[in-house]
Design a protein around this motif. Structure first.
Motif, PDB file in Angstrom:
ATOM      1  N   ARG A  57       0.909  -1.172  -0.068  1.00 54.03           N
ATOM      2  CA  ARG A  57       0.085   0.242  -0.062  1.00 54.03           C
ATOM      3  C   ARG A  57       0.825   1.220  -0.080  1.00 54.03           C
ATOM      4  N   ALA A  58       2.028   1.204   0.748  1.00 55.41           N
ATOM      5  CA  ALA A  58       2.902   2.337   0.941  1.00 55.41           C
ATOM      6  C   ALA A  58       3.539   2.644  -0.410  1.00 55.41           C
ATOM      7  N   LEU A  59       4.010   1.582  -1.076  1.00 54.93           N
ATOM      8  CA  LEU A  59       4.612   1.837  -2.497  1.00 54.93           C
ATOM      9  C   LEU A  59       3.708   2.189  -3.343  1.00 54.93           C
ATOM     10  N   CYS A  60       2.296   2.026  -3.496  1.00 58.45           N
ATOM     11  CA  CYS A  60       1.342   2.284  -4.302  1.00 58.45           C
ATOM     12  C   CYS A  60       0.945   3.769  -4.012  1.00 58.45           C
ATOM     13  N   VAL A  83      13.199  -8.941  -7.349  1.00 56.16           N
ATOM     14  CA  VAL A  83      12.686  -7.884  -6.602  1.00 56.16           C
ATOM     15  C   VAL A  83      11.988  -6.642  -7.191  1.00 56.16           C
ATOM     16  N   LEU A  84      12.540  -6.342  -8.210  1.00 57.43           N
ATOM     17  CA  LEU A  84      11.854  -5.139  -8.989  1.00 57.43           C
ATOM     18  C   LEU A  84      10.869  -5.403  -9.874  1.00 57.43           C
ATOM     19  N   LYS A  85      10.944  -6.665 -10.612  1.00 58.81           N
ATOM     20  CA  LYS A  85       9.647  -7.161 -11.168  1.00 58.81           C
ATOM     21  C   LYS A  85       8.632  -7.285 -10.256  1.00 58.81           C
ATOM     22  N   ASN A  86       8.764  -7.844  -9.245  1.00 52.80           N
ATOM     23  CA  ASN A  86       7.761  -8.063  -8.097  1.00 52.80           C
ATOM     24  C   ASN A  86       7.117  -6.735  -7.604  1.00 52.80           C
ATOM     25  N   ALA A  87       7.853  -5.763  -7.722  1.00 53.63           N
ATOM     26  CA  ALA A  87       7.197  -4.496  -7.179  1.00 53.63           C
ATOM     27  C   ALA A  87       6.360  -3.915  -8.403  1.00 53.63           C
ATOM     28  N   ILE A  88       6.897  -4.294  -9.695  1.00 57.30           N
ATOM     29  CA  ILE A  88       6.134  -3.728 -10.802  1.00 57.30           C
ATOM     30  C   ILE A  88       4.919  -4.437 -10.789  1.00 57.30           C
ATOM     31  N   ASP A  89       5.013  -5.736 -10.617  1.00 56.45           N
ATOM     32  CA  ASP A  89       3.584  -6.752 -10.592  1.00 56.45           C
ATOM     33  C   ASP A  89       2.620  -6.071  -9.562  1.00 56.45           C
ATOM     34  N   TRP A  90       3.031  -5.659  -8.365  1.00 54.82           N
ATOM     35  CA  TRP A  90       2.006  -5.123  -7.382  1.00 54.82           C
ATOM     36  C   TRP A  90       1.701  -3.995  -7.928  1.00 54.82           C
ATOM     37  N   LEU A  91       2.320  -2.881  -8.550  1.00 57.64           N
ATOM     38  CA  LEU A  91       1.884  -1.944  -9.030  1.00 57.64           C
ATOM     39  C   LEU A  91       0.949  -1.911 -10.219  1.00 57.64           C
ATOM     40  N   PRO A  94      -5.057  -3.716 -10.650  1.00 57.49           N
ATOM     41  CA  PRO A  94      -6.074  -2.756 -10.552  1.00 57.49           C
ATOM     42  C   PRO A  94      -6.162  -2.213  -9.077  1.00 57.49           C
ATOM     43  N   SER A  95      -6.012  -2.952  -8.096  1.00 51.05           N
ATOM     44  CA  SER A  95      -6.241  -2.547  -6.792  1.00 51.05           C
ATOM     45  C   SER A  95      -5.286  -1.551  -6.447  1.00 51.05           C
ATOM     46  N   SER A  96      -4.158  -1.437  -7.172  1.00 53.80           N
ATOM     47  CA  SER A  96      -3.181  -0.301  -6.838  1.00 53.80           C
ATOM     48  C   SER A  96      -3.733   0.997  -7.208  1.00 53.80           C
ATOM     49  N   GLY A  97      -4.862   1.270  -7.921  1.00 59.81           N
ATOM     50  CA  GLY A  97      -5.100   2.527  -8.299  1.00 59.81           C
ATOM     51  C   GLY A  97      -4.498   2.915  -9.596  1.00 59.81           C
ATOM     52  N   GLU A  98      -4.087   1.833 -10.396  1.00 60.56           N
ATOM     53  CA  GLU A  98      -3.542   1.986 -11.626  1.00 60.56           C
ATOM     54  C   GLU A  98      -2.331   3.035 -11.384  1.00 60.56           C
ATOM     55  N   ALA A  99      -1.844   2.571 -10.255  1.00 56.20           N
ATOM     56  CA  ALA A  99      -0.346   3.399 -10.100  1.00 56.20           C
ATOM     57  C   ALA A  99       0.654   3.694 -11.393  1.00 56.20           C
ATOM     58  N   LEU A 100       0.844   2.938 -12.268  1.00 49.90           N
ATOM     59  CA  LEU A 100       1.725   3.058 -13.432  1.00 49.90           C
ATOM     60  C   LEU A 100       0.926   3.574 -14.634  1.00 49.90           C
ATOM     61  N   THR A 101      -0.310   3.661 -14.632  1.00 50.46           N
ATOM     62  CA  THR A 101      -1.048   3.922 -15.804  1.00 50.46           C
ATOM     63  C   THR A 101      -1.014   5.551 -16.098  1.00 50.46           C
ATOM     64  N   GLY A 102      -0.168   5.843 -17.253  1.00 49.98           N
ATOM     65  CA  GLY A 102       0.267   7.307 -17.809  1.00 49.98           C
ATOM     66  C   GLY A 102       1.134   7.924 -16.930  1.00 49.98           C
TER      67      GLY A 102
END
Length: 158
Positions: A57-60, A83-91, A94-102
């Protein structure tokens, strides 16, 4: 926001993002994310709980609040660290709030190895493309161990 794709204490990529943060113009605040090693392995069964509170949640929240990302990746076996791919998978969920979209994302990498991080950077750009991030595409600088550098810059019209 800057993310070093390695959890190693003396990581070249950690030092790279810390130097970028120190050298950033005064009107740009570049915060270095330090929680990569605290993220649990991605697991859809734990998804709802992970986004409620804790390191995911903190990362997102931090990524959503950032105007852009700088990701520095080492290269492990011609690709990005787990570990980096794992972070991107979390981000990317949809539950991340589309943190990476755009989100504008610049990719860099540092390595003492002969081949640098060009394959990891390419792999990371491919993963980020799937997340609908806005990937900064150039110019590219590939330092060599002998102190020289090869600069690749897009030529207009190419």
């Amino acid at each position: 926001m800057a993310i070093a794709g390695s959890v190693r204490r003396d990581s070249l990529n950690r030092r790279l993002v810390e130097a970028a943060a120190e050298c950033a113009p005064q009107d740009i605040e570049l915060c270095v994310y330090r929680g990569l090693g605290e993220l649990p392995p991605f697991n859809e069964d734990l998804e709802t709980c992970a986004f409620t509170a804790g390191p995911v949640r903190a990362l997102c929240d931090q990524v959503r609040a950032a105007q852009g990302l700088l990701i520095a990746t080492p290269e492990y076996n011609h690709s990005v660290p787990g570990v980096l791919k794992n972070a991107i998978d979390w981000l990317s969920r949809p539950s991340s709030g589309e943190a990476l979209t755009g989100k504008p994302v610049a990719v860099v990498g540092a390595s003492a190895g002969r081949w640098g991080t060009r394959l990891a950077q390419a792999a990371l750009r491919q993963v980020l493309f799937a997340t609908e991030s806005l990937i900064v595409t150039g110019p590219a600088l590939y330092p060599r161990p002998d102190g020289c550098a090869v600069r690749l810059q897009r030529t207009p019209g190419r």
